[in-house]
Design an enzyme around this catalytic site. Structure first.
Site, mmCIF file in Angstrom:
data_model
loop_
_atom_site.group_PDB
_atom_site.id
_atom_site.type_symbol
_atom_site.label_atom_id
_atom_site.label_comp_id
_atom_site.label_asym_id
_atom_site.label_seq_id
_atom_site.Cartn_x
_atom_site.Cartn_y
_atom_site.Cartn_z
ATOM 1 C CD GLU A 45 -3.001 -1.058 2.247
ATOM 2 O OE1 GLU A 45 -2.783 -0.264 3.203
ATOM 3 O OE2 GLU A 45 -3.960 -1.853 2.253
ATOM 4 C CG HIS B 113 -8.916 1.070 2.631
ATOM 5 N ND1 HIS B 113 -7.969 1.899 2.076
ATOM 6 C CD2 HIS B 113 -8.233 0.175 3.393
ATOM 7 C CE1 HIS B 113 -6.770 1.537 2.501
ATOM 8 N NE2 HIS B 113 -6.901 0.488 3.293
#
Length: 321
Positions: free
Chosen positions: A172, A206
Site C-alpha cells: 500500500e 478501501h
C-alpha cells in the site's frame, strides 16, 4: 539525487489517469482470482463449494491469493513509474541506469542514506495516550500481561499477521504513497494537493470492504447498515492517515518512515480513549493528559523532526520535477 527537470514532464491529467489506474489495479486484482473472493462471491463447485462460500478475508487461502494479486499490481505500478522516467530520460541521455536510479529515488527506495531516526518517532509520539493506557494494563513488551506466544508469534507465523504487519503496509505504501506521489510531483502538483488530494485514492481504495461486510453479513438490511457505518469510519480514518503518510513521504523523501508508521498504526489500532477511561477510572486525568501531550508532541515533531534537506519533494528554494 535523481535526475530533475526544469518544467513538469507530465500533465496533471496524465498523472490523474495513471494514479487512478494504479488504485484500480490494486483493488480489482484482489477479486480477479476465484480463490481471492469471499463468501457467496465464490463460484467454486464440488466438495469444497460450501467451505468456499463461507470464506472470509482472514482465511489463509484468501490471504495468499490476494498477496499474489496485490504484489503483481504493486510491481506493475513501480515498473510503470520506471518506464515513464526512462522515457523522459531517454529524450535526454538514453541512460537506463540513470533512469533506474532516478526512479528508486523518486519512489523513496534508496538505501544506505544517512537519514535521521527522528521521523520514525513521530507516530509513536502521537500514540502516547494509547501507549500509556497499554502500560497501565501491563501489556507493553516484557510487562506481566505481555507474552511472546500471544503478542509476537502471531505476527510472524500466521497469514493474518504477515498481511497486516508486513505485506499490506509494504504494497500500500509503495502504490498509494511512492508511486502516486512520484506521478503528481512529475506533473508539478503543489505540496498541498499532494498531501490532501492524493490520500483520497487511498481512502477510496478501501471502499471495497463494504461489499465484503455486506456479503458476509448475509446481504440483509442490517448487514447493509453495518457495512455503510464501518466503511464511512474506515474511509475517514484511512484518508486522515493518508495525509499523515503523504506529509512524511514528501518531507523525508523516503518511503520508509511512512511504512514504519503504517506498521505501527496497524499494531496499535484506533485509539480507545472511552474504554481506557472506563477501565482505569483512577487514572483519568493522566490518560487525558497523555493524549493531549501526544497531540502537541506530534505537531512539534512533524514540523521539526521530519524535514530531510535532500528531499526532492520538499524544496522551498528550487522548483525541480
Amino acid at each position: 539525487m535523481p535526475l530533475v527537470f526544469p518544467v513538469p514532464p507530465l500533465s496533471t491529467r496524465g498523472a490523474n489517469l495513471i494514479a487512478l489506474s494504479f488504485a484500480s489495479s490494486y483493488v480489482v486484482s484482489l477479486y480477479l482470482s476465484k480463490h481471492a473472493r469471499l463468501g457467496n462471491s465464490s463460484k467454486l463447485n464440488g466438495p469444497n463449494a460450501s467451505a468456499s462460500q463461507n470464506r472470509t478475508r482472514d482465511d489463509s487461502s484468501v490471504i495468499r491469493a490476494r498477496m499474489v494479486a496485490a504484489s503483481t499490481s504493486t510491481i506493475l505500478s513501480c515498473v510503470v513509474v520506471f518506464l515513464l522516467v526512462w522515457h523522459i530520460v531517454d529524450d535526454l541521455d538514453n541512460n537506463v541506469s540513470l533512469a533506474f536510479d532516478s526512479t528508486m529515488a523518486r519512489l523513496g527506495l534508496t538505501l544506505f542514506e544517512d537519514h535521521s531516526l527522528l521521523p520514525y518517532l513521530v507516530t509513536p509520539i502521537l500514540y502516547l495516550g494509547p501507549l500509556y493506557a497499554t502500560f497501565l494494563d501491563s501489556k507493553l513488551p516484557f510487562q506481566s500481561g505481555w507474552s511472546w506466544d500471544h503478542d509476537v508469534l502471531p505476527v510472524f507465523n500466521t497469514w493474518v499477521g504477515i498481511r497486516n504487519y508486513f505485506f499490506g503496509p509494504i504494497t500500500e505504501e509503495l502504490v498509494f504513497r511512492a508511486c502516486v506521489l512520484a506521478l503528481y510531483h512529475l506533473a508539478g502538483s503543489s505540496r498541498k494537493k499532494m498531501i490532501f488530494l492524493s490520500p483520497l485514492l487511498f481512502g477510496l481504495a478501501h471502499l471495497h470492504h463494504a461489499w465484503e461486510v455486506y456479503t458476509n453479513g448475509g446481504k440483509t438490511v442490517t448487514a447493509a447498515k453495518r457495512a455503510l457505518l464501518i466503511t464511512l469510519i474506515q474511509l475517514a480514518y484511512t484518508t486522515l492517515f493518508g495525509y499523515h503518510c503523504a506529509f512524511l513521504f514528501l518531507r523525508t523523501g523516503s518511503v520508509y518512515p511512512p511504512l514504519f508508521s503504517h506498521v505501527f498504526c496497524n499494531f496499535m489500532g484506533l485509539p480507545q480513549i472511552v474504554y481506557e477511561l472506563h477501565a482505569f477510572p483512577h487514572r483519568k486525568a493522566s490518560i487525558v493528559f497523555m493524549y493531549i501531550f501526544g497531540v502537541i508532541g506530534y505537531i512539534y515533531a512533524m514540523r521539526n523532526w521530519t524535514l530531510d534537506a535532500d528531499s526532492l519533494y520538499w524544496q522551498d528554494h528550487l522548483k525541480r520535477y
